[in-house]
Design a protein around this motif. Structure first.
Motif: not given
Length: 694
Positions: A200-215
């Motif tokens: 779920n968090v990875s899905y929102h990261i992809a939707l926002s276009g942010e870097a993977h390390t933000i998680g």
């Protein structure tokens, strides 16, 4: 400490027992070479030593050397009470010099049939049952099988039934609903929940276009802080199990994109037809990126999704573009025969890689047509204007670039505008690529003309333009006309835009152009607010030369638009509004026209036509009127504009920046540009192992 122990023993036992315990405890310390005072000072051993003492007492009692029992056994309850709270059996391990404890087997209560009078039956094993309320189905522990506790539950939770007799509860227990076996409750393990949360968090990261390390660097610490403040530290520690490392988020995004792609392929295989929209551009790393969008009917609506996002490794030719799309079709077994139209930014007269790719697609899909983006047609049409107006436009751009190209000049202009109380503090940059903003650029320049007159150096050759009323009148007109043209262009953008929508907008614009030209000929400029306000401000009229240039521009613009958007006999007008058709359209056969008559005679269908969009209206009639509805959907499937590709490349540029040149942006684009939501539960179920974060 020894005295303290003797006091504890003297409270419960007689003198003989005390002496026996003391002697055996002394022997225990001597055998292990431990001073008794040191042993008793260890707080962690205090309970074990006391348990050892009770063990000695128990053994003494078995040998009839322990507690002296009286007839009323006044001391026995005290011993039992203390025994239940302590560890009752102690085993001495001489080799390891440790005291090992064993828990006493807990006492289990039995269920009695009389407990049904309190509304309770048993649940589980009859030898060690739990108490279950027959009214609320709540299950209590075995220790609650006491009349007082059961009565308290009945009086507090079900006060209305506290006076009922046992027959009422027996009847309620024998009802069919209570005889049904309880549905099993499926509870995810911590690892399963952590894996699902990671997706779920990875899905929102992809939707926002942010870097993977933000998680791992931001989202997880913030989630822990929120949970710790709102709940407690115990729940906050569970956040650590969620996998949000850089590589994990990248894998999750690929899994989500693959699930979306799988769902899209399934939809395309069962649909009646689809249309394509494609374009190619270069990214920040120099790769040629191909975007292909697809429009198809699914359920009762027409959907638009990203079909393909691929980088072309070799030559970005038309053949290479076609091979990339064809490989995707063959891999997923999608039939080319279903393709009804291909939309691109290449006109039929143009020779280029996109035009070549469209030609190859039409070769493998013979029934497919091709269309040129209507937005590009509109952009090409509005570029034609008289020389006098073109000179004013070029000079305005030069004035803007004189300020915007020099950061120092821009800062000084901002300070001046703030001191003069101007409405704006900066000019807008004009570029040929961003031609849609030309109206705003000219309006901003006209509104800051006084501040620019103060700011501009007299040595600059175009500074006199800001004092020339004739030049300013032309500038005001250009600001108004480009603002109106941009509004029309923006109204044709968006999702689910059909050819009918675009031609309606263009028909309206053509009528407005004729009206504006007639008004200017009558020296009425109310339709151009900026020009009208400036005329009122300077209390002047427009010269005949300027009026003639404006009328010439408006007439020429109308004729150019007619060339790019010719008025033709629309054989598909029945799709736009079937209830106005009185004669059989040429594009329909007799059977389809009969079905259309039945459709237009249905009052419920007529009501739905006024409530639904055109796409949804015809899609909802597939089951009831399949033949004519499928023909209508086929007319609505082609893309009218390249809006999705333009938007897609904007998202692509924002995702793959110069700091992320090595990023594979295709999975991100699949998630960001698709209307399909991934099934995270299905993805997690496919995984055989679910690991927590480590």
């Amino acid at each position: 400490m020894v005295a303290h122990l003797l006091c504890i023993l003297s409270y419960n036992f007689n003198t003989f027992v005390i002496l026996s315990v003391y002697s055996k405890l002394t022997m225990f310390c001597t055998t292990n070479s431990l001073p008794m005072d040191l042993l008793l000072k260890q707080g962690s051993l205090k309970q074990e030593v006391e348990s050892f003492c009770y063990q000695i007492v128990s053994e003494s009692n078995d040998q009839k050397v322990g507690i002296l029992q009286s007839e009323d056994e006044q001391l026995q309850p005290a011993v039992s009470k203390n025994s239940e709270g302590e560890l009752s059996r102690v085993k001495f391990m001489s080799n390891s010099n440790k005291i090992t404890t064993f828990s006493k087997k807990p006492k289990r209560r039995k269920y009695d049939e009389s407990y049904l009078s309190f509304g309770f039956t048993y649940f589980g094993n009859r030898d060690a049952p739990h108490a279950q309320c027959v009214l609320c189905k709540k299950i209590l522990s075995n220790s609650s099988l006491a009349p007082s506790k059961l009565r308290r539950h009945l009086e507090t939770k079900h006060a209305a039934y506290k006076d009922k007799d046992i027959s009422f509860f027996k009847q309620h227990l024998d009802s069919p609903e209570n005889n049904k076996p309880p549905a099993p409750k499926i509870v995810n393990t911590d690892n399963e929940s952590a894996t699902e949360a990671s997706y779920n968090v990875s899905y929102h990261i992809a939707l926002s276009g942010e870097a993977h390390t933000i998680g791992e660097l931001l989202i997880k610490p913030c989630a822990k802080d929120v949970v710790m403040r709102m709940f407690d530290e115990q729940y906050s520690k569970k956040i650590d199990a969620v996998q949000l490392s850089n590589s994990t988020v990248a894998r999750r995004i690929k899994d989500l994109a693959a699930d979306i792609e799988e769902e899209l392929v399934c939809r395309l295989k069962i649909c009646d037809g689809f249309s394509l929209q494609l374009d190619e551009s270069a990214d920040v790393s120099g790769l040629a990126v191909l975007l292909v969008f697809v429009r198809y009917r699914f359920n009762k609506s027409i959907e638009e999704d990203l079909l393909l996002c691929e980088s072309l490794q070799s030559n970005a030719t038309g053949e290479e573009i076609f091979n990339c799309i064809s490989s995707f079709m063959q891999k997923h077994e999608i039939e080319w025969e279903k393709c009804v139209d291909v939309c691109s930014d290449a006109s039929r007269a143009m020779d280029g890689k996109i035009a070549e790719a469209v030609t190859l697609i039409k070769y493998v899909a013979p029934e497919s047509s091709s269309s040129h983006c209507l937005l590009y047609r509109h952009a090409l049409a509005v570029k034609t204007m008289p020389a006098s107006l073109k000179n004013v436009l070029d000079q305005a751009v030069q004035i803007i670039n004189y300020i915007k190209a020099r950061p120092h000049q821009s800062r000084l202009l901002k300070i001046l505008c703030e001191e003069m109380g101007a409405q704006h503090t900066a000019l807008l940059l004009n570029t040929e690529v961003r031609w849609l903003s030309r109206g705003k650029v000219l309006v901003r320049l006209f509104e800051l003309r006084r501040e620019l007159l103060v700011f501009m150096d007299s040595a600059f050759r175009l500074s006199d333009c800001l004092t020339n009323s004739s030049w300013l009148l032309r500038l005001a007109y250009l600001a108004d006309i480009f603002t109106k043209l941009n509004e029309v262009n923006l109204s044709m953008q968006g999702k689910n835009v059909t050819v009918f929508t675009v031609f309606d907008k263009m028909s309206s614009l053509l009528r407005k152009l004729e009206f504006w030209a007639s008004s200017v000929e009558e020296e009425n400029f109310d339709c151009f607010p900026t020009l009208s306000d400036f005329l009122t401000e300077i209390n002047s009229t427009v010269d005949k030369d300027i009026c003639s240039a404006i009328v010439q521009h408006l007439r020429g613009l109308r004729s150019t638009l007619l060339k790019y958007f010719p008025v033709t006999n629309d054989n598909n007008a029945w799709v736009r509004n079937p209830f106005t058709v009185t004669v059989k359209p040429a594009s329909l056969v007799a059977r389809d026209y009969e079905s259309l008559i039945d459709l237009t005679s249905d009052s419920q269908v007529k009501q739905n036509f006024s409530e639904l969009s055109l796409n949804d209206f015809w899609s909802s009639l597939i089951q009831e009127y399949p033949s004519v509805a499928r023909r209508a959907v086929r007319v609505l499937l082609p893309f009218a504009t390249m809006h999705l590709c333009e938007t897609g490349f904007s998202y692509y540029a924002a995702t793959k920046t110069k700091y992320r040149k090595r990023l594979d942006a295709a999975p991100h684009m699949r998630i960001r540009l698709s209307n399909i939501t991934p099934n995270i539960k299905r993805i997690c179920d496919k995984k055989t192992q679910k690991h927590c974060s480590h």
